[in-house]
Design a protein around this motif. Structure first.
Motif, PDB file in Angstrom:
ATOM      1  N   TYR A 185      10.578   2.912  -1.177  1.00  0.00           N
ATOM      2  CA  TYR A 185       9.634   3.779  -2.392  1.00  0.00           C
ATOM      3  C   TYR A 185       8.379   3.522  -0.917  1.00  0.00           C
ATOM      4  CZ  TYR A 185      11.929   4.701  -6.319  1.00  0.00           C
ATOM      5  OH  TYR A 185      13.201   5.293  -6.895  1.00  0.00           O
ATOM      6  N   ALA A 186       8.830   2.247  -0.321  1.00  0.00           N
ATOM      7  CA  ALA A 186       7.399   1.913   0.876  1.00  0.00           C
ATOM      8  C   ALA A 186       7.834   3.207   2.073  1.00  0.00           C
ATOM      9  CB  ALA A 186       7.495   0.926   1.968  1.00  0.00           C
ATOM     10  N   GLY A 187       9.124   3.300   2.555  1.00  0.00           N
ATOM     11  CA  GLY A 187       8.937   4.584   3.482  1.00  0.00           C
ATOM     12  C   GLY A 187       8.289   6.117   2.808  1.00  0.00           C
ATOM     13  N   ILE A 188       9.182   5.938   1.538  1.00  0.00           N
ATOM     14  CA  ILE A 188       8.661   7.667   0.816  1.00  0.00           C
ATOM     15  C   ILE A 188       6.617   7.424   0.985  1.00  0.00           C
ATOM     16  CG2 ILE A 188       7.996   8.351  -1.120  1.00  0.00           C
ATOM     17  CD1 ILE A 188      11.443   7.777  -1.795  1.00  0.00           C
ATOM     18  N   GLY A 189       6.569   6.325   0.377  1.00  0.00           N
ATOM     19  CA  GLY A 189       5.002   6.669   0.358  1.00  0.00           C
ATOM     20  C   GLY A 189       4.536   6.243   1.769  1.00  0.00           C
ATOM     21  N   PHE A 208       0.937  -0.913   0.190  1.00  0.00           N
ATOM     22  CA  PHE A 208       0.316  -0.072  -0.113  1.00  0.00           C
ATOM     23  C   PHE A 208       1.332   1.372   0.030  1.00  0.00           C
ATOM     24  CE2 PHE A 208      -1.884   3.182   2.331  1.00  0.00           C
ATOM     25  CZ  PHE A 208      -3.242   3.536   2.105  1.00  0.00           C
ATOM     26  N   PHE A 209       1.864   1.143   1.070  1.00  0.00           N
ATOM     27  CA  PHE A 209       2.831   2.302   1.148  1.00  0.00           C
ATOM     28  C   PHE A 209       3.476   2.578  -0.476  1.00  0.00           C
ATOM     29  CE2 PHE A 209       2.817   1.890   5.909  1.00  0.00           C
ATOM     30  CZ  PHE A 209       2.005   2.872   5.789  1.00  0.00           C
ATOM     31  N   ILE A 210       4.190   1.207  -1.178  1.00  0.00           N
ATOM     32  CA  ILE A 210       4.786   1.821  -1.602  1.00  0.00           C
ATOM     33  C   ILE A 210       3.356   2.047  -3.614  1.00  0.00           C
ATOM     34  CG2 ILE A 210       6.015   0.094  -4.252  1.00  0.00           C
ATOM     35  CD1 ILE A 210       6.690  -1.805  -2.142  1.00  0.00           C
ATOM     36  N   ILE A 211       2.781   1.612  -3.004  1.00  0.00           N
ATOM     37  CA  ILE A 211       1.351   3.067  -4.497  1.00  0.00           C
ATOM     38  C   ILE A 211       1.171   4.372  -3.690  1.00  0.00           C
ATOM     39  CG2 ILE A 211      -1.034   2.737  -5.044  1.00  0.00           C
ATOM     40  CD1 ILE A 211      -1.184  -0.403  -4.682  1.00  0.00           C
ATOM     41  N   CYS A 212       1.154   4.449  -2.475  1.00  0.00           N
ATOM     42  CA  CYS A 212       1.193   5.882  -1.901  1.00  0.00           C
ATOM     43  C   CYS A 212       2.577   6.467  -2.850  1.00  0.00           C
ATOM     44  CB  CYS A 212       1.210   5.880  -0.693  1.00  0.00           C
ATOM     45  SG  CYS A 212      -0.276   5.237   0.089  1.00  0.00           S
ATOM     46  N   SER A 213       3.784   5.830  -2.549  1.00  0.00           N
ATOM     47  CA  SER A 213       4.897   7.179  -3.638  1.00  0.00           C
ATOM     48  C   SER A 213       4.783   6.939  -4.746  1.00  0.00           C
ATOM     49  CB  SER A 213       6.128   5.582  -3.582  1.00  0.00           C
ATOM     50  OG  SER A 213       5.725   4.333  -4.222  1.00  0.00           O
ATOM     51  N   GLY A 214       3.716   6.374  -5.585  1.00  0.00           N
ATOM     52  CA  GLY A 214       3.843   6.424  -7.055  1.00  0.00           C
ATOM     53  C   GLY A 214       4.427   6.048  -7.860  1.00  0.00           C
ATOM     54  N   ALA A 215       5.408   5.037  -7.168  1.00  0.00           N
ATOM     55  CA  ALA A 215       6.357   3.876  -8.080  1.00  0.00           C
ATOM     56  C   ALA A 215       5.799   3.144  -8.771  1.00  0.00           C
ATOM     57  CB  ALA A 215       7.061   3.259  -7.049  1.00  0.00           C
ATOM     58  N   ASP A 216       6.656   2.295 -10.063  1.00  0.00           N
ATOM     59  CA  ASP A 216       5.862   1.468 -10.621  1.00  0.00           C
ATOM     60  C   ASP A 216       5.765   0.081  -9.932  1.00  0.00           C
ATOM     61  OD1 ASP A 216       5.215  -0.649 -12.624  1.00  0.00           O
ATOM     62  OD2 ASP A 216       6.110   0.926 -14.439  1.00  0.00           O
ATOM     63  N   THR A 217       4.692  -0.279  -9.877  1.00  0.00           N
ATOM     64  CA  THR A 217       5.030  -1.845  -9.364  1.00  0.00           C
ATOM     65  C   THR A 217       5.562  -3.186 -10.199  1.00  0.00           C
ATOM     66  OG1 THR A 217       2.876  -2.122  -8.873  1.00  0.00           O
ATOM     67  CG2 THR A 217       3.171  -0.640  -6.842  1.00  0.00           C
ATOM     68  N   ASN A 218       5.174  -3.040 -10.562  1.00  0.00           N
ATOM     69  CA  ASN A 218       5.699  -3.684 -11.758  1.00  0.00           C
ATOM     70  C   ASN A 218       7.017  -4.303 -12.154  1.00  0.00           C
ATOM     71  OD1 ASN A 218       3.046  -4.988 -12.415  1.00  0.00           O
ATOM     72  ND2 ASN A 218       3.160  -3.307 -14.336  1.00  0.00           N
ATOM     73  N   ILE A 219       7.902  -2.843 -12.107  1.00  0.00           N
ATOM     74  CA  ILE A 219       9.231  -2.772 -11.774  1.00  0.00           C
ATOM     75  C   ILE A 219      10.272  -2.322 -10.864  1.00  0.00           C
ATOM     76  CG2 ILE A 219      11.249  -0.832 -12.610  1.00  0.00           C
ATOM     77  CD1 ILE A 219       9.822   0.528 -14.268  1.00  0.00           C
TER      78      ILE A 219
END
Length: 366
Positions: free
Chosen positions: A28-32, A5-16
């Motif tokens: 990126y989880a911390g950023i999210g 969920f936090f990775i999605i919040c960061s705006g990162a491409d989850t597939n990559i």
């Protein structure tokens, strides 16, 4: 689940990011998480600020939720659009407008929370201001009524002075005829002679005028006093009706102005805290080296860019070849007699058809 969920919040491409290391995913989880909790604080701050405006919890929470989503979207956009190029100057140029936007967001979020944190101190400042406004309001309203009241009181004083003057005149006449009767003044003859009677009649007439004057002036004074009483009642009514406006002087802008009268250092540190939270994802990306995620993202973007350029160049070459072929084809058939005779025949038929049509049209007119 929470990490995803936090990775999605960061705006990162989850597939990559799924193909990257755990450390990269945690970054990126911390950023999210920072983006999410900043939006949560924005929701709380906006709800409190709007509650001071509308005095309705449902409206405040509803608009606060929309504001929190807006801040979440802005923060996510700021972080996700910041690309690592490997050149710090280029990255700073990218980051500058995003940092400015982050500063604005930090101010918007921190100010309502400052209002809540320093609520008691703000209430004290507002109480002082309300007292000042109450006194100023009474003085301003009094300026509308005081000249009329003073004029009416001056009229009462003049009427009372008129009575006092007449009383002094009557007393003087009384002393005159008493002295005449005692023989101490006037004719110096003891007893009530003709002069005494004349002076007594003059005194009695003045006394009667005094009684009438008292009656008339008292009636006028009563009327004037009733007018003064009405003006004072109007003054009290205006003060009473305007007081609720002063009592309600505790809205958002009033609290912000009251906060500005408090020592600035505590508020400044709270702002710095939210500024640090808001800009931390940006500086984390700026200061961190180009990672596996950045390389993979760049590889996908350049692959798509290369494919688009290839397709574009191929279409341009195809169009250019098509033009050249068409030019050659039309040039080759330009000198053929068969095509010339065919077009000549068709042109003849067209002219004959036009002539027949014109003839039939003119015939119908005649």
């Amino acid at each position: 689940m929470l990490k995803q969920f936090f990775i999605i919040c960061s705006g990162a491409d989850t597939n990559i990011l799924n193909d990257c290391s755990k450390g990269e995913q945690n970054k990126y989880a911390g950023i999210g998480a920072t983006v999410f909790f900043t939006a949560l604080m924005a929701f709380i701050a906006a709800s409190y600020a709007l509650f001071t405006v509308f005095d309705n919890a449902f409206i405040a929470v509803g608009f606060g939720f929309i504001w929190g989503l807006l801040i979440f979207n802005l923060d996510r956009y700021i972080v996700s659009t910041l690309k690592k190029t490997g050149h710090f100057a280029d990255e700073m140029i990218q980051a500058t407008p995003r940092i400015i936007l982050a500063v604005i967001i930090a101010v918007v979020i921190s100010k309502p929370l400052e209002l809540k944190i320093f609520e008691k101190e703000i209430d004290r400042v507002l109480l002082e201001q309300k007292n000042e406004y109450t006194l100023a309001n009474k003085n301003q309203i009094a300026e509308q009524f005081t000249p009329q009241i003073e004029t009416l009181r001056q009229t009462i004083t003049e009427l009372q002075n008129e009575i006092a003057t007449k009383e002094a005149e009557v007393n003087a006449l009384y002393n005159t005829y008493i002295s005449e009767a005692e023989g101490t003044a006037g004719t110096k003859l003891l007893g009530k002679g003709p002069v005494y009677k004349e002076k007594r009649d003059k005194h009695d007439a003045a006394l009667e005028e005094l009684q009438q004057l008292k009656q008339n002036n008292q009636d006028k004074i009563n009327i004037i006093e009733s007018e003064i009483s009405k003006l004072q009642s109007d003054y009290n009514n205006q003060v009473t009706s305007s007081q609720p406006i002063i009592n309600d002087f505790d809205g958002l802008m009033a609290r912000v102005n009251a906060l500005s009268k408090l020592p600035w250092l505590p508020s400044f540190f709270i702002f710095l805290l939210f500024l640090a939270i808001e800009t931390s994802p940006i500086f984390a990306k700026l200061l961190s080296p180009k990672s596996a995620y950045d390389f993979r993202l760049e590889n996908e973007e350049t692959a798509i860019k290369t494919n688009v350029l290839q397709n574009k160049n191929q279409r341009e070459a195809l169009l250019k070849t098509e033009f050249a072929i068409n030019d050659r084809v039309y040039k080759d058939i330009e000198t053929e007699d068969e095509l010339y005779n065919y077009k000549r025949k068709k042109a003849r038929e067209l002219l004959q058809l036009q002539a027949d049509t014109f003839f039939n049209h003119q015939k119908n007119i005649l």
